[in-house]
Design an enzyme around this catalytic site. Structure first.
Site, mmCIF file in Angstrom:
data_model
loop_
_atom_site.group_PDB
_atom_site.id
_atom_site.type_symbol
_atom_site.label_atom_id
_atom_site.label_comp_id
_atom_site.label_asym_id
_atom_site.label_seq_id
_atom_site.Cartn_x
_atom_site.Cartn_y
_atom_site.Cartn_z
ATOM 1 N N GLU A 1 0.579 3.880 1.774
ATOM 2 C CA GLU A 1 1.348 4.401 2.487
ATOM 3 C C GLU A 1 2.555 3.570 3.157
ATOM 4 O O GLU A 1 3.401 4.111 4.639
ATOM 5 C CB GLU A 1 0.531 4.157 4.378
ATOM 6 C CG GLU A 1 -0.507 5.789 4.095
ATOM 7 C CD GLU A 1 -1.601 4.538 3.268
ATOM 8 O OE1 GLU A 1 -3.384 5.350 3.297
ATOM 9 O OE2 GLU A 1 -1.520 4.041 2.571
ATOM 10 N N CYS B 1 -6.317 2.089 5.234
ATOM 11 C CA CYS B 1 -6.975 0.608 6.035
ATOM 12 C C CYS B 1 -6.366 0.962 7.439
ATOM 13 O O CYS B 1 -5.247 1.794 7.865
ATOM 14 C CB CYS B 1 -6.560 -0.199 4.864
ATOM 15 S SG CYS B 1 -5.121 -0.990 4.712
ATOM 16 N N HIS C 1 1.301 -1.364 0.079
ATOM 17 C CA HIS C 1 0.233 0.176 0.193
ATOM 18 C C HIS C 1 0.725 0.940 -0.242
ATOM 19 O O HIS C 1 1.826 1.407 0.938
ATOM 20 C CB HIS C 1 -1.064 -0.099 1.472
ATOM 21 C CG HIS C 1 -2.019 -0.766 0.939
ATOM 22 N ND1 HIS C 1 -3.007 -1.305 2.111
ATOM 23 C CD2 HIS C 1 -2.525 -2.177 0.528
ATOM 24 C CE1 HIS C 1 -4.146 -2.215 1.873
ATOM 25 N NE2 HIS C 1 -3.219 -2.328 0.999
ATOM 26 N N CYS D 1 -2.327 0.286 7.093
ATOM 27 C CA CYS D 1 -1.528 1.435 6.877
ATOM 28 C C CYS D 1 -1.555 1.776 8.375
ATOM 29 O O CYS D 1 -0.646 2.684 8.827
ATOM 30 C CB CYS D 1 -1.937 1.628 5.874
ATOM 31 S SG CYS D 1 -1.446 1.253 4.617
#
Length: 173
Positions: A72, A100, A70, A103
């Site tokens: 992040e 999410c 992801h 993250c």
């Protein structure tokens, strides 16, 4: 198909200042890059208190096959080995979409204490086609941050009309 004039249900949009807008727009541009490269459309920028960009990246799931790639996490993988925890505590993480649970946990462990995000998880579910199999795992990042022993400021959703453009037309989860 949704247009930018169509309101979507979700939390109220928050107003951010010019500096936050500058870096959030950069995260949104990175989300567009991610989509162009065949990834889910998410971008992230980590900025020090003095305005220095410590790291930035976009989602790389499609390119790498790594489910943890992801935006992040990618940016944190760059920033955390290079910058002391004290510097990260004063930094802000800008995410094109609400982080999410995974993250949000990584943000907590990095010691970053301020997050600004664009589109929220409620609206993201709309673009993703309401994947019911993941609904139970979708806590707000605020829920994760609230469980942290140190406060993590969280602003968002913000710049919704801009943040949602990366998701127009849908995307593959």
């Amino acid at each position: 198909m949704t247009t930018q004039d169509t309101p979507l249900p979700g939390p109220a949009e928050q107003t951010i200042d010019e500096r936050d807008g500058l870096y959030l727009r950069r995260a949104i541009a990175l989300a567009d890059l991610a989509r162009e490269r065949g990834n889910r459309p998410f971008g992230c920028v980590i900025v020090a208190a003095d305005g220095q960009v410590l790291a930035e990246d976009h989602n790389r799931n499609g390119e790498t096959g790594d489910c943890t790639a992801h935006a992040e996490v990618q940016a944190l993988r760059t920033a955390t080995p290079r910058h002391p925890r004290e510097a990260l505590a004063a930094a802000t993480l800008y995410a094109s979409g609400e982080p999410c649970v995974m993250c949000a946990g990584a943000i907590f462990w990095s010691n970053i204490r301020r997050v600004v995000f664009g589109i929220d998880a409620v609206r993201l579910r709309h673009f993703r086609g309401e994947r019911l199999d993941q609904r139970d795992a979708e806590l707000s990042c605020r829920d994760v941050f609230a469980a942290a022993p140190t406060p993590i400021e969280c602003l968002g959703p913000a710049l919704l009309s801009e943040a949602r453009t990366s998701h127009e037309g849908g995307w593959k989860p």
